[in-house]
Scaffold this active site. Sequence first.
Site, PDB file in Angstrom:
ATOM      1  N   ASP A 143       0.832  -1.191   0.000  1.00  0.00           N
ATOM      2  CA  ASP A 143       0.000   0.000   0.000  1.00  0.00           C
ATOM      3  C   ASP A 143       0.872   1.248   0.000  1.00  0.00           C
ATOM      4  OD1 ASP A 143      -2.524  -1.236   0.024  1.00  0.00           O
ATOM      5  OD2 ASP A 143      -2.242  -1.738   2.138  1.00  0.00           O
ATOM      6  N   TYR A 145       4.943  -9.296   7.349  1.00  0.00           N
ATOM      7  CA  TYR A 145       4.606  -7.895   7.630  1.00  0.00           C
ATOM      8  C   TYR A 145       4.709  -7.632   9.124  1.00  0.00           C
ATOM      9  CZ  TYR A 145       2.099  -7.987   3.118  1.00  0.00           C
ATOM     10  OH  TYR A 145       1.754  -8.111   1.804  1.00  0.00           O
TER      11      TYR A 145
END
Length: 458
Positions: free
Chosen positions: A275, A343
């Site tokens: 993102d 992540y």
Amino acid sequence: MARRENPGILDIAASLLEENPLCDRCLGRQFAWLSTGTSNDQRGHSIKLILSMMADETIKSGAKDEGRKLLAALAGNGAFAPAQTLAEKEELDYEKDKVCCLCTMDGECAFDKIPEIVQRAVKNTKDIEFQTFLAGSIPRPTLAEREDELKGQHDLLYGETLRSNFNREFGKQLAVAFDKTVDFDRPELVVVYDMQNDSVRLQINPLFIYGRYRKMVVGVPQSRWDCTECNGKGCDVCHNTGRRYPDSISEYVSLPIQEAAKGTRFKFHGAGREDVDALMLGTGRPFVVEISEPRVRTLNLSKLEKRIRKKSRKKVEVEGLRLTNRQHLQQLKSESSENVKEYSAIIKTDRELTDEEVERAERELTGIDLAQRTPTRVAHRRSDLTRTKHIYEVRLKKKRSHELEGYFKVQGGTYIKELISGDEGRTVPSVADKVGSACLCTELIVTAIHNLETDHNP
Ligand SMILES: [Zn+2]
Ligand SMILES: [Zn+2]
């Protein structure tokens, strides 16, 4: 001549020559797939020689008219010197100065033009770097049509086309002039001669460069993002820049490469994307940059790595740059959804959680398959589907009273923000589900991408 059920080479050749002017090469080419390992020129010459001998024999044996008819065809349409000598002796009239009907362009044989075409090609490619090439041509339509016609009329089963014959000769002479290698599968340069327009066209094939990037700051999208108000035209909202974000990873990485390669365009292919507000750290995300029409192929890649870092003002770092090919790019694309990604995230909760709740959520989310429907926020560019994604590991730790730190190891293509929030029931299960509190991801960093591809060289 005696006719058999299936006419043989000599019968076919005799009837071809009775109706059509044909040079040695073009006659021989109609039988190119018989007894390979010689040239079409030789084939045509040999056939004409045997036919001349047969014509002579027929005349000598007393069948004068039949012999003279064949001899006239060989001397006229065949423009065959031994037959012409014989015709003079026989005081036989034949049509002189016939030009071949399959290879003559503006009064000249296409094959005789090759040395001059080669010179033009050499001149046009002077400032282009390449090691391999392929020669091609677009035949003049009238010549190609006539050849097809003859093939059909005379049942020519073993013929080669003018185009294929021309390309081979053109390629041979180009290889010598260029001092480069012919490559049929992946040529760096394709040289095409257009017979109709008498023009030499160059097709410079793309250059592919593989590498991995790290994104050191948030707020940079992977690809150029135009202003949604004006679609890139420029308006008040975007201060006439035409863009929603001023920069992008793809431009930071690709433009210095395009410039060094003197290419005309670039395409950036990432193995997935993070993102805009997520960092991409660790070993970096694999990508392939495709440069169109590069005039330079020998690049100083370590210098380019430094230049990319400098030009992006350290927003983007790349490493492991190396030359690759289209096959590798396709492999990278097909594998990107098979990757394993890691992540770390900061998660805000709307109440303080107990240690027990946090541990249970961690346990219940590890090693499961997730059903994830395309998130609303990306629905405009991805089809609305429910995908199954594997979650290898989830670790959660309380940081502050309303804040968790999360670690996620998941299958590529998993949307982490939605795995955290639940996306109003579109992602099941989710961290929010499991802890029984609304959860919002406020920070997201990609820490590793385990790409199958990085484990071996193509
Ligand atoms: Zn010809
Ligand atoms: Zn705008």
